[in-house]
Write an enzyme that holds these catalytic residues in place. Structure first.
Site, PDB file in Angstrom:
ATOM      1  N   GLY A  50       0.803  -1.171  -0.021  1.00 21.65           N
ATOM      2  CA  GLY A  50      -0.076   0.110   0.183  1.00 21.65           C
ATOM      3  C   GLY A  50       0.953   1.095  -0.073  1.00 21.65           C
ATOM      4  O   GLY A  50       2.168   1.106  -0.075  1.00 21.65           O
ATOM      5  N   ALA A  91      -3.540  -8.992   3.330  1.00 29.19           N
ATOM      6  CA  ALA A  91      -3.571 -10.431   3.025  1.00 29.19           C
ATOM      7  C   ALA A  91      -2.403 -10.529   2.088  1.00 29.19           C
ATOM      8  O   ALA A  91      -1.774  -9.548   1.342  1.00 29.19           O
ATOM      9  CB  ALA A  91      -4.796 -10.815   2.338  1.00 29.19           C
ATOM     10  N   TYR A 116      -3.031 -20.584  -1.158  1.00 29.83           N
ATOM     11  CA  TYR A 116      -3.999 -19.261  -1.018  1.00 29.83           C
ATOM     12  C   TYR A 116      -5.560 -19.304  -0.817  1.00 29.83           C
ATOM     13  O   TYR A 116      -6.354 -18.910  -0.021  1.00 29.83           O
ATOM     14  CB  TYR A 116      -3.845 -18.391  -2.323  1.00 29.83           C
ATOM     15  N   GLY A 162      -1.528 -24.529 -10.390  1.00 34.34           N
ATOM     16  CA  GLY A 162      -2.383 -24.041  -9.210  1.00 34.34           C
ATOM     17  C   GLY A 162      -3.484 -23.225  -9.974  1.00 34.34           C
ATOM     18  O   GLY A 162      -4.400 -22.573  -9.436  1.00 34.34           O
TER      19      GLY A 162
END
Length: 309
Positions: free
Chosen positions: A37, A76, A142, A268
């Protein structure tokens, strides 16, 4: 209403903050370690507390200093490949971190937690469009952490009466995605094309996703703040778009034929994904409205403006 947004200085958080800016009925606190961020995303008048959800003491101190009515939990580890390569790290951030937040909510009396889950919880399921009632069989660490967190929220609702809202996001895109990291496929393409480079596609490009604009995600989350009880809902357009179709939208945005290199698929990755938005429509009276070509144009123009600064 006093709201905490963990990870609020990041991509989706920045869209929520922009929509909450100037609202006198909302007192917003952002808790973010700024790993992905940016302080610049937090408007004047909103409090930014630098910290990490993995730091239990810091989370508890934050809650002790405020009286939050709701928590929007966005903090996350968000990358599927990273979860495959570093599953322990993925677990520490996405499970241990959320438990610190849930325990702080319980101890300090926060009434509602809103959680950013993912289409990854469904796994490679071809019963599309996927409804929230589908069996969850994630194909990556995840996805496992997102699914497990959903169960934690249900249990905290059942044991302690905490209101819990789970949003299963489709593939989110928009301005400011992946500024400090890899980001999603749209942000990766934007960065490369802003630099007049070609793009690489893992697989044959026929794999599909449901691309939803971050501004629509933000609107859904804000609309859900007054909800009571325990809810799970997809946030999606309900439209299946192949990566090759996505590239064609980019070609309209950039004005030329994009050079594409196809390579082996990634471990994945899911082949087809599109989510039903009927529950979203029923519970919130809302359906994401951003047209994909317009959303891609806005996103690409933003990335190009950053590259030319």
């Amino acid at each position: 209403m006093e709201i905490l947004i963990t990870g609020g200085a990041g991509f989706i958080g920045s869209h929520i903050l922009a929509q909450l800016q100037g609202r006198r009925d909302m007192d917003v606190v952002v808790f973010d370690n700024l790993s992905s961020g940016s302080k610049e995303h937090v408007p004047a008048g909103m409090e930014l507390v630098e910290g990490d959800v993995c730091d239990e003491a810091a989370v508890d101190a934050l809650f002790a200093d405020h009286h939050f009515d709701a928590v929007i939990h966005l903090a996350a580890q968000t990358m599927v490949p990273t979860s495959v390569e570093q599953p322990v790290l993925d677990c520490q951030i996405n499970l241990e971190g959320v438990l610190h937040v849930l325990e702080a909510c319980r101890i300090h009396g926060t009434g509602h937690i809103l959680f950013s889950s993912s289409a990854a919880v469904y796994g490679d399921n071809l019963h599309i469009p996927l409804k929230e009632t589908e069996r969850l069989v994630p194909t990556s660490p995840y996805g496992i952490t997102k699914m497990t967190t959903e169960h934690y929220l249900r249990v905290y609702h059942e044991l302690y009466g905490m209101d819990a809202t789970v949003f299963r996001f489709a593939n989110v895109y928009g301005e400011r995605q992946g500024e400090k990291g890899e980001g999603g496929v749209v942000s990766i393409f934007c960065k490369l094309l802003s630099q007049r480079q070609g793009i690489t596609v893992f697989g044959d490009g026929n794999q599909t996703r449901d691309f939803v604009y971050a501004g629509d995600i933000a609107q859904a989350i804000i609309r859900a703040l007054p909800l009571k009880g325990c809810h799970t809902m997809n946030v999606s357009t309900g439209q299946e778009t192949s990566i090759n179709d996505l590239i064609r939208s980019f070609e309209k945005a950039v004005g030329y034929t994009v050079p594409v290199q196809y390579t082996a698929p990634r471990t994945g990755d899911i082949l087809r994904s599109v989510l039903s938005n009927e529950t979203l429509k029923r519970d919130l009276g809302f359906v994401p409205a951003m047209d994909l070509e317009e959303g891609i144009r806005r996103t690409y123009d933003w990335y190009r403006s950053q590259w030319t600064k």
